[in-house]
Design a protein around this motif. Structure first.
Motif, mmCIF file in Angstrom:
data_model
loop_
_atom_site.group_PDB
_atom_site.id
_atom_site.type_symbol
_atom_site.label_atom_id
_atom_site.label_comp_id
_atom_site.label_asym_id
_atom_site.label_seq_id
_atom_site.Cartn_x
_atom_site.Cartn_y
_atom_site.Cartn_z
ATOM 1 N N VAL A 448 0.842 -1.189 0.000
ATOM 2 C CA VAL A 448 0.000 0.000 0.000
ATOM 3 C C VAL A 448 0.878 1.240 0.000
ATOM 4 N N VAL A 449 0.262 2.380 -0.321
ATOM 5 C CA VAL A 449 0.936 3.674 -0.291
ATOM 6 C C VAL A 449 0.289 4.509 0.797
ATOM 7 N N LEU A 450 1.097 5.034 1.712
ATOM 8 C CA LEU A 450 0.597 5.806 2.850
ATOM 9 C C LEU A 450 1.038 7.254 2.745
ATOM 10 N N ASP A 451 0.220 8.145 3.336
ATOM 11 C CA ASP A 451 0.673 9.532 3.445
ATOM 12 C C ASP A 451 1.440 9.703 4.746
ATOM 13 N N ASP A 452 1.835 10.911 5.076
ATOM 14 C CA ASP A 452 2.671 11.154 6.252
ATOM 15 C C ASP A 452 1.945 10.876 7.561
ATOM 16 N N ASN A 453 0.629 10.697 7.502
ATOM 17 C CA ASN A 453 -0.148 10.399 8.704
ATOM 18 C C ASN A 453 -0.547 8.925 8.785
ATOM 19 N N GLY A 454 -0.103 8.142 7.814
ATOM 20 C CA GLY A 454 -0.407 6.719 7.840
ATOM 21 C C GLY A 454 -1.705 6.341 7.165
ATOM 22 N N ALA A 455 -2.326 7.257 6.404
ATOM 23 C CA ALA A 455 -3.564 6.952 5.697
ATOM 24 C C ALA A 455 -3.252 6.385 4.312
ATOM 25 N N GLU A 456 -3.992 5.346 3.896
ATOM 26 C CA GLU A 456 -3.770 4.731 2.601
ATOM 27 C C GLU A 456 -4.189 5.663 1.468
ATOM 28 N N GLN A 457 -3.372 5.679 0.412
ATOM 29 C CA GLN A 457 -3.605 6.550 -0.729
ATOM 30 C C GLN A 457 -4.113 5.756 -1.935
ATOM 31 N N GLY A 458 -4.706 6.466 -2.867
ATOM 32 C CA GLY A 458 -5.265 5.830 -4.044
ATOM 33 C C GLY A 458 -4.253 5.637 -5.155
ATOM 34 N N VAL A 459 -4.740 5.100 -6.264
ATOM 35 C CA VAL A 459 -3.908 4.827 -7.436
ATOM 36 C C VAL A 459 -3.263 6.109 -7.944
ATOM 37 N N GLY A 460 -1.952 6.040 -8.207
ATOM 38 C CA GLY A 460 -1.233 7.156 -8.793
ATOM 39 C C GLY A 460 -0.740 8.201 -7.817
ATOM 40 N N THR A 461 -1.098 8.080 -6.546
ATOM 41 C CA THR A 461 -0.687 9.060 -5.540
ATOM 42 C C THR A 461 0.643 8.672 -4.924
ATOM 43 N N GLU A 462 1.587 9.610 -4.921
ATOM 44 C CA GLU A 462 2.896 9.356 -4.327
ATOM 45 C C GLU A 462 2.792 9.286 -2.813
ATOM 46 N N GLY A 463 3.607 8.435 -2.207
ATOM 47 C CA GLY A 463 3.604 8.328 -0.760
ATOM 48 C C GLY A 463 4.625 7.322 -0.268
ATOM 49 N N ILE A 464 4.434 6.870 0.949
ATOM 50 C CA ILE A 464 5.345 5.934 1.610
ATOM 51 C C ILE A 464 4.890 4.508 1.300
ATOM 52 N N LEU A 465 5.781 3.710 0.746
ATOM 53 C CA LEU A 465 5.444 2.319 0.434
ATOM 54 C C LEU A 465 5.514 1.470 1.702
ATOM 55 N N ALA A 466 4.495 0.644 1.884
ATOM 56 C CA ALA A 466 4.429 -0.180 3.094
ATOM 57 C C ALA A 466 3.753 -1.506 2.783
ATOM 58 N N ILE A 467 4.083 -2.529 3.555
ATOM 59 C CA ILE A 467 3.409 -3.826 3.473
ATOM 60 C C ILE A 467 2.239 -3.826 4.437
#
Length: 527
Positions: A448-467
């Motif tokens: 999944v891709v997370l923002d700086d607050n740990g919320a999951e992001q949608g398709v195409g949105t840059e963020g933090i990669l996490a399992i």
């Protein structure tokens, strides 16, 4: 999907004793590589079962469970099984529970059909070849296990192995697992300070080594430290109790029964290779075998007929997981080659043993590319090349796929998870050669891709990669040994997400795109 269903139906229509791969090919009209790949996927999903001894495919536990349910429920109430009541499709039953016979899984179960088959083929720098059969491996490791048990090595104890690739390494590792202990390999290029720091931190109870590496461990070795030294290696006097490795084996009786492990018990202990200090101590639990087997069969596509060669070093995770444990797990021969990697030597081994399935570190492939031994490439038997650790330049991808004419699979992973992302560049599929993503996520993992607050992001949105831990049944990491701060950094948004350490996004096809490193990620690979 339709092709997978066709394979499943072919097995369901086959006689009760099962179907061979050739039968499935005849029933579906699919090619051998496609049929094998689909059948392997269905096996790992629990929909099919495969017996390596008979080479027969039958319906898997999940299909049989559905059949039993359908037979006991009224038609109008029959529904999909509740996910909570069905064991995870990725958790193979032999890797679950509290009494897992590790030595049996890695060696003894192969004996009925492969006693004389080589568990290891060793090629020396001078070109001399020797073999160690599964039968001899079982015997020698049982004897050395008796030696370890006699000096007091017990379940959970850590035993350090500092050996080059060879018969002693594989015998020592399996013997350690026969007594329920933890195998701790040390990288051959470690300095004396790095060796001693890791020995001290892990509290190893015994050392198996050659002269060069014993000399580096002098600071740790005390009068009470058992040291097993390979014959022929003479050392200056040390304080430890030195025993000759092979002499002790020949003088011992085989250990009658091997110890068992619980799924969460550690069987391997490693540290990051990037620091002198023993940081990021990693216990690998036995349940990681499910992910290791999946990668061997699906990620590396190792088949029964393959000659498989993992060129990487046995001192770090990619070499340990997929060059030592993985081949033993699936009953494939380990191909070991002495000394540091050399292009001419590597080419000789590829040609001599007719290697069909090759996996290597990026640095090794780059060196091979610079040497460009393609003037005699027709002598190679390669079917597929796999590289892990970093995106390869386009010219190297083109060299492997066009000049060698075989698919290149570029894959990525972490010490803490194994290999989780892969991209296949196939010369028979021109579209695959121009793909810009790093690949798709392996089965059994959810990225999944997370923002700086740990919320999951949608398709195409840059963020933090996490399992996503709960949606990743093959993810086994829980904590670093004696490093709470590093563990918290990996789970900074709670236990639900493991932070990989890179930033990026995912596209609509589920492909992963890296955009940069967000932190000092601990890569599984060492270039």
């Amino acid at each position: 999907m339709s092709r997978a269903v066709a394979v499943l139906r072919a097995v369901a229509d086959a006689p009760t004793h099962g179907a061979r791969l050739a039968d499935l090919m005849a029933s579906t009209g699919l090619s051998k590589p496609t049929t094998h790949r689909l059948a392997a996927t269905l096996v790992h999903e629990g929909l099919l079962a495969y017996d390596p001894a008979t080479r027969l495919y039958t319906l898997g536990a999940f299909c049989l469970s559905l059949g039993r349910r359908a037979g006991t429920m009224p038609a109008e109430t029959a529904t999909e099984p509740d996910a909570a009541s069905v064991p995870s499709l990725y958790q193979r039953p032999e890797y679950r529970g509290d009494a897992i016979p590790l030595a049996h899984l890695l060696c003894d179960r192969h004996l009925p059909g492969k006693r004389s088959h080589p568990a290891m083929i060793h090629e020396s720098v001078s070109g001399q070849t020797s073999e160690l059969s599964f039968g001899r491996l079982a015997d020698y490791s049982s004897r050395f296990a008796r030696v370890l048990a006699t000096i007091g090595i017990r379940k959970g104890d850590c035993v350090a192995v500092m050996l080059p690739k060879g018969v002693e390494l594989i015998i020592a590792a399996l013997a350690i697992w026969r007594v329920g202990a933890v195998y701790m390999p040390l990288f051959s290029t470690y300095s004396a300070s790095a060796v001693n720091a890791r020995l001290e931190s892990s509290g190893v109870k015994a050392i198996v080594a050659n002269r060069v590496l014993v000399e580096r461990a002098r600071k740790y070795i005390k009068p009470s430290t058992p040291v097993f030294l390979v014959e022929g290696d003479h050392i200056n006097r040390i304080e430890g109790r030195v025993t000759q490795f092979w002499s002790s084996i020949y003088e011992a009786e085989p250990l009658a029964e091997s110890a068992t492990y619980a799924a969460d018990d550690p069987f391997i202990m490693t540290y990051s290779t990037k620091t002198v200090e023993p940081r990021y101590g990693l216990f690998t639990p036995v349940r990681a075998l499910a992910a290791i087997e999946q990668y061997m069969r699906l990620g590396l596509d190792v088949r029964d007929e393959d000659v498989f060669w993992n060129m990487t070093d046995q001192g770090w995770e990619y070499g340990i997981f997929y060059g030592l444990v993985g081949p033993l797990l699936i009953g494939s021969s380990i191909l070991f080659c002495d000394g540091p990697y050399d292009v001419s030597q590597g080419y000789r081994v590829l040609s001599k043993f007719r290697v069909t399935n090759l996996t290597a570190a990026p640095s090794q492939i780059k060196a091979w590319w610079r040497g460009d031994p393609t003037t005699a490439s027709h002598q190679l038997a390669l079917r597929v090349v796999t590289v892990g650790g970093e995106p390869l330049p386009r010219d190297i991808i083109a060299w492997v796929t066009q000049k060698l004419g075989v698919p290149l699979i570029n894959q990525y992973g972490h010490r803490e998870a194994g290999m989780i992302i892969g991209m296949k560049h196939d010369p028979h599929d021109p579209r695959s050669l121009s793909r810009v993503s790093v690949g798709q996520v392996a089965p059994g993992f959810s990225l999944v891709v997370l923002d700086d607050n740990g919320a999951e992001q949608g398709v195409g949105t840059e963020g933090i990669l996490a399992i996503h831990v709960r949606r990743s049944p093959l993810f086994w990491f829980r904590a670093y040994r004696k490093d709470e701060a590093a563990t918290k950094a990996r789970f900074r948004f709670g236990s639900a997400y493991y932070i990989i350490g890179d930033t990026g996004h995912m596209d609509a096809d589920g492909c992963v795109h890296y955009s940069g490193q967000a932190s000092h990620a601990i890569s599984m690979h060492k270039d």
